[in-house]
Design a protein around this motif. Structure first.
Motif, mmCIF file in Angstrom:
data_model
loop_
_atom_site.group_PDB
_atom_site.id
_atom_site.type_symbol
_atom_site.label_atom_id
_atom_site.label_comp_id
_atom_site.label_asym_id
_atom_site.label_seq_id
_atom_site.Cartn_x
_atom_site.Cartn_y
_atom_site.Cartn_z
ATOM 1 N N SER B 38 0.963 -1.305 0.220
ATOM 2 C CA SER B 38 0.081 -0.101 -0.072
ATOM 3 C C SER B 38 0.810 1.256 0.176
ATOM 4 N N LEU B 39 2.030 1.415 -0.767
ATOM 5 C CA LEU B 39 2.636 2.515 -0.935
ATOM 6 C C LEU B 39 1.881 3.549 -1.582
ATOM 7 N N TRP B 40 2.179 4.738 -1.202
ATOM 8 C CA TRP B 40 1.520 5.885 -1.802
ATOM 9 C C TRP B 40 2.507 6.641 -2.398
ATOM 10 N N PRO B 41 2.607 6.815 -3.571
ATOM 11 C CA PRO B 41 3.436 7.294 -4.413
ATOM 12 C C PRO B 41 3.225 8.991 -4.507
ATOM 13 N N SER B 58 -2.216 3.888 -16.148
ATOM 14 C CA SER B 58 -3.446 3.713 -16.748
ATOM 15 C C SER B 58 -3.827 2.366 -16.680
ATOM 16 N N PRO B 59 -5.018 1.971 -16.991
ATOM 17 C CA PRO B 59 -5.383 0.648 -16.792
ATOM 18 C C PRO B 59 -4.688 -0.483 -17.648
ATOM 19 N N HIS B 60 -3.999 -0.177 -18.720
ATOM 20 C CA HIS B 60 -3.287 -1.129 -19.404
ATOM 21 C C HIS B 60 -2.118 -1.752 -18.476
ATOM 22 N N TYR B 61 -1.332 -0.911 -18.148
ATOM 23 C CA TYR B 61 -0.173 -1.356 -17.314
ATOM 24 C C TYR B 61 -0.745 -1.321 -15.639
ATOM 25 N N ASP B 62 -1.427 -0.488 -15.415
ATOM 26 C CA ASP B 62 -2.091 -0.324 -13.988
ATOM 27 C C ASP B 62 -1.228 -0.749 -12.739
ATOM 28 N N LEU B 63 -0.727 0.217 -12.417
ATOM 29 C CA LEU B 63 0.153 0.253 -11.237
ATOM 30 C C LEU B 63 -0.776 -0.027 -9.985
ATOM 31 N N ALA B 64 -2.052 0.160 -10.065
ATOM 32 C CA ALA B 64 -2.671 -0.282 -8.919
ATOM 33 C C ALA B 64 -2.772 -1.502 -8.400
ATOM 34 N N ARG B 65 -2.120 -2.327 -9.470
ATOM 35 C CA ARG B 65 -2.020 -3.919 -8.973
ATOM 36 C C ARG B 65 -1.160 -3.935 -7.912
ATOM 37 N N PHE B 66 -0.443 -3.016 -7.651
ATOM 38 C CA PHE B 66 0.660 -3.242 -6.733
ATOM 39 C C PHE B 66 0.276 -2.434 -5.254
ATOM 40 N N GLY B 67 -0.912 -2.022 -5.486
ATOM 41 C CA GLY B 67 -1.417 -1.379 -4.313
ATOM 42 C C GLY B 67 -0.818 0.185 -4.099
ATOM 43 N N ALA B 68 -0.612 0.901 -5.463
ATOM 44 C CA ALA B 68 0.021 2.203 -5.467
ATOM 45 C C ALA B 68 -1.063 2.886 -6.281
ATOM 46 N N GLU B 69 -2.244 2.464 -6.288
ATOM 47 C CA GLU B 69 -3.470 3.444 -7.026
ATOM 48 C C GLU B 69 -3.647 4.695 -6.358
ATOM 49 N N ARG B 70 -3.373 4.852 -4.948
ATOM 50 C CA ARG B 70 -3.701 6.053 -4.555
ATOM 51 C C ARG B 70 -2.386 7.050 -4.447
ATOM 52 N N MET B 155 8.811 -2.633 -8.139
ATOM 53 C CA MET B 155 8.824 -3.805 -7.450
ATOM 54 C C MET B 155 10.044 -3.767 -6.897
ATOM 55 N N GLN B 156 11.302 -3.246 -7.438
ATOM 56 C CA GLN B 156 12.310 -3.185 -6.387
ATOM 57 C C GLN B 156 12.173 -2.313 -5.187
ATOM 58 N N ILE B 157 11.432 -1.164 -5.252
ATOM 59 C CA ILE B 157 11.063 -0.372 -4.256
ATOM 60 C C ILE B 157 10.515 -1.321 -3.095
ATOM 61 N N GLN B 158 9.377 -2.358 -3.881
ATOM 62 C CA GLN B 158 8.479 -2.961 -2.744
ATOM 63 C C GLN B 158 9.306 -4.021 -1.827
ATOM 64 N N GLU B 159 10.354 -4.501 -2.934
ATOM 65 C CA GLU B 159 11.210 -5.466 -2.089
ATOM 66 C C GLU B 159 11.903 -5.004 -1.076
ATOM 67 N N LEU B 160 12.525 -3.603 -1.353
ATOM 68 C CA LEU B 160 13.256 -3.066 -0.107
ATOM 69 C C LEU B 160 12.529 -2.894 1.015
ATOM 70 N N VAL B 161 11.156 -2.294 0.832
ATOM 71 C CA VAL B 161 10.124 -2.214 1.856
ATOM 72 C C VAL B 161 9.891 -3.328 2.674
ATOM 73 N N LYS B 162 9.712 -4.526 1.930
ATOM 74 C CA LYS B 162 9.238 -5.739 2.330
ATOM 75 C C LYS B 162 10.489 -6.143 3.387
ATOM 76 N N THR B 163 11.974 -5.981 2.939
ATOM 77 C CA THR B 163 12.741 -6.775 3.804
ATOM 78 C C THR B 163 13.434 -5.738 4.807
ATOM 79 N N GLU B 164 13.010 -4.515 4.952
ATOM 80 C CA GLU B 164 13.594 -3.582 5.615
ATOM 81 C C GLU B 164 12.881 -3.813 6.998
ATOM 82 N N THR B 165 13.974 -3.633 7.981
ATOM 83 C CA THR B 165 13.654 -3.804 9.424
ATOM 84 C C THR B 165 12.912 -2.579 10.009
#
Lengths: 168, 184
Positions: B38-41, B58-70, B155-165
């Motif tokens: 749920s990253l808010w960019p 836009s819907p074709h690539y749809d960044l919202a799939r990664f929880g970043a639609e907001r 997705m690289q950012i997501q990976e950082l966020v996931k693994t960060e303590t």
């Protein structure tokens, strides 16, 4: 075509100012004259107010740098347009690098305000009498005048173009 | 057999201990998963990379799939600063101000050649990479990068966020990094 030809225009200017101006040429049909900073204010003022000419529109005001012309390194260039007569004129003034002062044109055209600030910003031309002569486009704390030839084109902070990345 | 359920994939459970009626994992992992999805960019778009970002949203690539639609247009409520486009030296202090206004934890993504290094604009008026003024987590190469590249960078950012303590932002290394940018 304008209502006045360049010949007629030049004849009128010569009748009034004579030796104060020299003709540089007519590139692309644009009459180009050169004068000095002592005479520029009078010439611009007359061109604007003379009823038969009415150069009421200052199209452009810019600078140029010729470091090889000793004593005439910095140029200030005025482009005027007579909307009534549909004719344009260009006037150049060259200044010494050590004494870059020229009278402001803001007394004639308010539009000269930002153009002179830009010319100051990039070439360091000091317009005497300008109401607010400070930088307009570059960052305020810049110390150089970036359009001068001695200013390096490329940014010295750039690291990814250093020679050792390319085996040089 | 007709599938009544949709084929939307849910985020899997993190590694943990499972038993009858309970599941135990570390708080770091649970919070990391929640944050990463749920990253808010904050789109800081200044030129053509911003156009590619619009395509990515836009819907074709749809960044919202990664929880970043907001998208957040206030730095106060943003987690991820996406810098897309040429940053002039005059814009530099503005970008820095936006970064300073963001609350921790905050991540920065530099999209495209200009934001990463100045790109073709090797000149007096352009910042030669935003990492001159703020720390950057992920760089996306390209001029401009395709939306796929933007998604990859995200997705690289997501990976950082996931693994960060959770405590990484209190570490001396992180404090030192910020101090090297003059940020306290």
């Amino acid at each position: 075509m304008g209502k006045i030809t360049n010949e007629e225009l030049l004849a009128k200017i010569n009748a009034k100012f004579g030796d104060q101006l020299t003709v540089v040429g007519e590139p692309f049909g644009l009459l180009t004259l050169e004068t000095t900073r002592e005479n520029i204010s009078g010439i611009l003022s007359w061109l604007k107010t003379e009823p038969s000419l009415q150069f009421i529109y200052l199209t452009d005001l810019t600078g140029i740098h010729y470091p090889e012309n000793a004593g005439k390194e910095i140029g200030v260039i005025y482009h005027l347009h007579s909307l009534v007569n549909n004719v344009r004129i260009r006037i150049k003034v060259f200044l010494d690098e050590k004494d870059i002062h020229i009278p402001t044109a803001t007394t004639l055209w308010d539009g000269a305000n930002w153009m002179e600030r830009e010319t100051y910003d990039f070439f360091g031309v000091l317009f005497d009498g300008h109401p607010d002569l400070r930088r307009i486009l570059n960052v305020d704390d810049m110390t150089a005048f970036p359009m001068r030839k001695e200013f390096p084109l490329e940014d010295p902070n750039r690291v990814d173009k250093k020679d050792y990345f390319f085996g040089r | 057999m007709i599938h009544l359920m949709s084929d939307i994939e849910l985020v899997g459970a993190p590694a943990g201990v499972e038993g009858a009626g309970f599941f135990a994992t570390s708080l770091d992992k649970a919070v990391g998963i929640a944050r990463a999805n749920s990253l808010w960019p904050l789109p800081f778009a200044t030129s053509c990379c911003g156009i590619e970002f619009m395509a990515t949203m836009s819907p074709h690539y749809d960044l919202a799939r990664f929880g970043a639609e907001r998208l957040s247009f206030s730095p106060r409520q943003a987690d991820l600063l996406m810098v897309m486009g040429t940053i002039s030296k005059k814009m530099g202090p503005v970008l820095r101000q936006v970064y300073l206004q963001m609350a921790e934890p905050r991540w920065v993504l530099a999209m495209g050649a200009c934001a990463s290094s100045g790109g073709i604009f090797d000149t007096y008026s352009v910042l030669q990479g935003i990492d001159e003024i703020i720390p950057v987590d992920v760089y996306i190469p390209g001029c401009p990068p395709r939306p796929e590249a933007v998604i990859d960078g995200f997705m690289q950012i997501q990976e950082l966020v996931k693994t960060e303590t959770l405590r990484r932002r209190d570490t001396p290394e992180y404090q030192k990094l910020l101090a090297s940018y003059g940020i306290l």
